[in-house]
Design a protein around this motif. Structure first.
Motif, mmCIF file in Angstrom:
data_model
loop_
_atom_site.group_PDB
_atom_site.id
_atom_site.type_symbol
_atom_site.label_atom_id
_atom_site.label_comp_id
_atom_site.label_asym_id
_atom_site.label_seq_id
_atom_site.Cartn_x
_atom_site.Cartn_y
_atom_site.Cartn_z
ATOM 1 N N SER A 95 0.857 -1.192 0.000
ATOM 2 C CA SER A 95 0.000 0.000 0.000
ATOM 3 C C SER A 95 0.887 1.234 0.000
ATOM 4 O O SER A 95 1.866 1.322 0.742
ATOM 5 C CB SER A 95 -0.908 0.017 1.224
ATOM 6 N N LEU A 96 0.552 2.182 -0.867
ATOM 7 C CA LEU A 96 1.312 3.430 -0.960
ATOM 8 C C LEU A 96 0.586 4.579 -0.281
ATOM 9 O O LEU A 96 1.002 5.731 -0.380
ATOM 10 C CB LEU A 96 1.563 3.777 -2.434
ATOM 11 N N PHE A 97 -0.542 4.277 0.424
ATOM 12 C CA PHE A 97 -1.318 5.358 1.032
ATOM 13 C C PHE A 97 -0.491 6.065 2.116
ATOM 14 O O PHE A 97 -0.409 7.294 2.156
ATOM 15 C CB PHE A 97 -2.610 4.806 1.643
ATOM 16 N N ASN A 98 0.126 5.272 3.014
ATOM 17 C CA ASN A 98 0.913 5.882 4.087
ATOM 18 C C ASN A 98 2.119 6.641 3.540
ATOM 19 O O ASN A 98 2.525 7.667 4.085
ATOM 20 C CB ASN A 98 1.369 4.806 5.081
ATOM 21 N N VAL A 99 2.713 6.133 2.443
ATOM 22 C CA VAL A 99 3.849 6.819 1.816
ATOM 23 C C VAL A 99 3.416 8.195 1.311
ATOM 24 O O VAL A 99 4.083 9.214 1.535
ATOM 25 C CB VAL A 99 4.424 5.976 0.664
ATOM 26 N N ALA A 144 0.735 9.972 2.277
ATOM 27 C CA ALA A 144 0.346 10.840 3.389
ATOM 28 C C ALA A 144 1.580 11.411 4.089
ATOM 29 O O ALA A 144 1.612 12.588 4.457
ATOM 30 C CB ALA A 144 -0.512 10.049 4.385
ATOM 31 N N THR A 145 2.605 10.571 4.259
ATOM 32 C CA THR A 145 3.843 11.048 4.892
ATOM 33 C C THR A 145 4.522 12.115 4.039
ATOM 34 O O THR A 145 5.030 13.120 4.548
ATOM 35 C CB THR A 145 4.810 9.870 5.110
ATOM 36 N N ARG A 146 4.502 11.926 2.706
ATOM 37 C CA ARG A 146 5.156 12.899 1.817
ATOM 38 C C ARG A 146 4.424 14.242 1.839
ATOM 39 O O ARG A 146 5.043 15.296 1.786
ATOM 40 C CB ARG A 146 5.202 12.355 0.376
ATOM 41 N N ILE A 147 3.087 14.190 1.936
ATOM 42 C CA ILE A 147 2.304 15.433 2.007
ATOM 43 C C ILE A 147 2.679 16.196 3.275
ATOM 44 O O ILE A 147 2.881 17.422 3.253
ATOM 45 C CB ILE A 147 0.800 15.116 1.981
ATOM 46 N N THR A 148 2.778 15.474 4.405
ATOM 47 C CA THR A 148 3.131 16.123 5.673
ATOM 48 C C THR A 148 4.542 16.705 5.627
ATOM 49 O O THR A 148 4.798 17.816 6.100
ATOM 50 C CB THR A 148 3.023 15.107 6.819
#
Length: 375
Positions: free
Chosen positions: A71-75, A77-81
Motif C-alpha cells: 500500500s502506498l497510502f501511508n507513503v 500521506a507522509t510525503r504530504i506532511t
C-alpha cells in the motif's frame, strides 16, 4: 409573449441539431492509442546511459525502501506532511517534487470561492425565463430584413497661419565718433593660454620574458583506497605569454583543475562531468567492494584497481593552458584517487611570462614649440 415562444423554439431546434452532429469524444481511448503508437520509440530511450544523465540520478533513490510495498497510502500521506513544512532550496530541480505535492494537496483548499446568492439577477433571471417558457411553432421561418441608412459625410477645412513681421534690433557696441575720438588701427592684443608639456628623461621600457617551471608530486601522501585533494599555488610574475601542461601522472584516477576549471583528467567513464574534488572512497567490510561518493555524498560508481593505466605510466599532454593562467596567484588543484598500492600523483607545467624592465632613457624637451610661441 409570442416573441418569447418563437425565440425558445428556435434555440431548442438549434440545440437539437448541434447535439445530433456531435461525436462523443473518448479521451481515454485516444490516450491509449497515442501511447501504444509511441511505446516502442519511447521505450528504446529508457536505458542506463540516458538515466545517468538525468539530474540527481542515483542507483539508490530514497523511494527504493517502498518498492514492493502492498500500500502506498501511508507513503503519500507522509510525503504530504513532509512537503508541507519543507523549505525550498537553491536547486530548482530538487524543489519540483514538493512543489507538485503541495499543489495537488493544497490547491483545492486555496481556490478562490465566489458565493452566488439565489436572488442574484443572473440566477433569478434564468429561473424566470425557464419557468415562463411556453411551446412555440418550430416550423416558422426567420426572415432577413435589410435596412440601409445612407452615410452622411461632411468635409471641413481648417487653416492655421503663423503671422510674422520683420523686427529690427542692434547687437554689439554702438560707437559714437566725434572730433575728439582717438582711433587705433592694426593693434594686436596679447592673450593667455595654458598648455602642458614634458621636459626631461623618458625611460625606455622593454618586455622581458621570464621562464616558469612548476612540478609537484603528492604520490606519497595518497594512502591506498583513498581519495585526496591537494590545493596548491602557482605564482606568476608578469603577463602570461605561453603556458603548457607538459607532464601528468596519476594512479589510478584523478583530475587537474586550474583556478576551478578542469584542465586534464584520467577517470572512469561513469565519472564524466562530475566534480570529484573532496570525494571519498567507502569500502564494504563484508563484501570488500569499494564505492566512490562525491563531496555532496552522491554515489558515482563502484571503484576498483585497473592496474597501472596510462595515467599511472605517465602522459605528456602538451596542451596549451595559457587561457587558464593569470598574473599573480593561481590555484592548482590536483585530485588523486588511489587503489591497491601507492602510485604517482604529479603534474609538470612550463611557461613564459613577460615583465617590463627599464633599459635606458632619452632626454627630450617637448616644450620648445610652446616656448617659441610665448616670445
Amino acid at each position: 409573449m409570442k416573441l418569447t415562444r418563437k425565440l425558445f423554439s428556435v434555440v431548442g431546434f438549434l440545440a437539437l441539431v448541434m447535439s445530433a452532429g456531435q461525436v462523443t469524444a473518448d479521451p481515454h481511448t485516444d490516450g491509449l492509442a497515442l501511447g501504444k503508437s509511441n511505446l516502442n520509440k519511447l521505450s528504446s530511450k529508457v536505458n542506463n546511459t540516458n538515466a545517468q544523465g538525468m539530474p540527481h540520478y542515483t542507483n539508490n533513490p530514497p523511494q527504493s525502501q517502498n518498492f514492493g510495498s502492498s500500500s502506498l497510502f501511508n507513503v503519500g500521506a507522509t510525503r504530504i506532511t513532509t512537503c508541507k513544512t519543507a523549505v525550498a532550496g537553491s536547486d530548482k530541480v530538487a524543489n519540483q517534487e514538493c512543489d507538485a505535492v503541495n499543489f495537488l494537496a493544497k490547491n483545492p483548499e486555496d481556490k478562490v470561492k465566489f458565493p452566488v446568492s439565489p436572488n442574484d439577477p443572473i440566477v433569478k433571471g434564468i429561473g424566470d425565463t425557464i419557468n415562463n417558457a411556453t411551446g412555440g411553432n418550430v416550423t416558422q421561418q426567420c426572415t432577413t430584413k435589410t435596412t440601409t441608412t445612407p452615410d452622411i459625410y461632411a468635409t471641413e477645412v481648417c487653416n492655421e497661419y503663423n503671422l510674422s513681421e520683420a523686427k529690427a534690433c542692434t547687437m554689439g557696441q554702438v560707437v559714437e565718433v566725434d572730433a575728439d575720438s582717438n582711433y587705433l588701427c592694426n593693434t594686436t592684443h596679447n592673450a593667455l593660454q595654458s598648455f602642458d608639456c614634458h621636459r626631461g628623461a623618458v625611460p625606455t621600457i622593454l618586455q622581458a620574458p621570464q621562464p616558469f617551471n612548476y612540478s609537484v608530486d603528492q604520490g606519497s601522501n595518497v594512502p591506498t583506497w583513498t581519495s585526496q585533494t591537494f590545493n596548491m599555488n602557482l605564482s606568476v610574475q608578469g603577463t602570461p605569454q605561453s603556458f603548457t601542461l607538459t607532464g601528468y601522472r596519476v594512479d589510478n584516477n584523478g583530475q587537474l583543475l586550474i583556478n576551478g576549471a578542469v584542465v586534464y583528467q584520467n577517470i572512469f567513464g561513469e565519472w564524466a562531468g562530475h566534480d570529484i574534488r573532496n570525494s571519498r572512497i567507502v569500502t564494504n567490510s563484508r563484501t570488500g567492494n569499494s564505492s566512490l561518493f562525491d563531496q555532496y555524498n552522491n554515489f558515482l560508481s563502484n571503484y576498483h584497481d585497473d592496474g597501472c593505466n596510462s595515467g599511472c605510466r605517465g602522459e605528456a599532454p602538451n596542451i596549451d593552458i595559457t587561457g587558464y593562467i593569470h598574473e599573480g596567484n593561481n590555484e592548482i588543484t590536483l585530485v588523486c584517487i588511489n587503489a591497491n598500492k601507492i602510485g604517482p600523483c604529479s603534474v609538470t607545467i612550463q611557461g613564459i611570462a613577460s615583465t617590463p624592465i627599464v633599459v635606458g632613457s632619452v632626454i627630450s624637451n617637448g616644450c620648445i614649440d610652446l616656448e617659441a610661441k610665448s616670445r
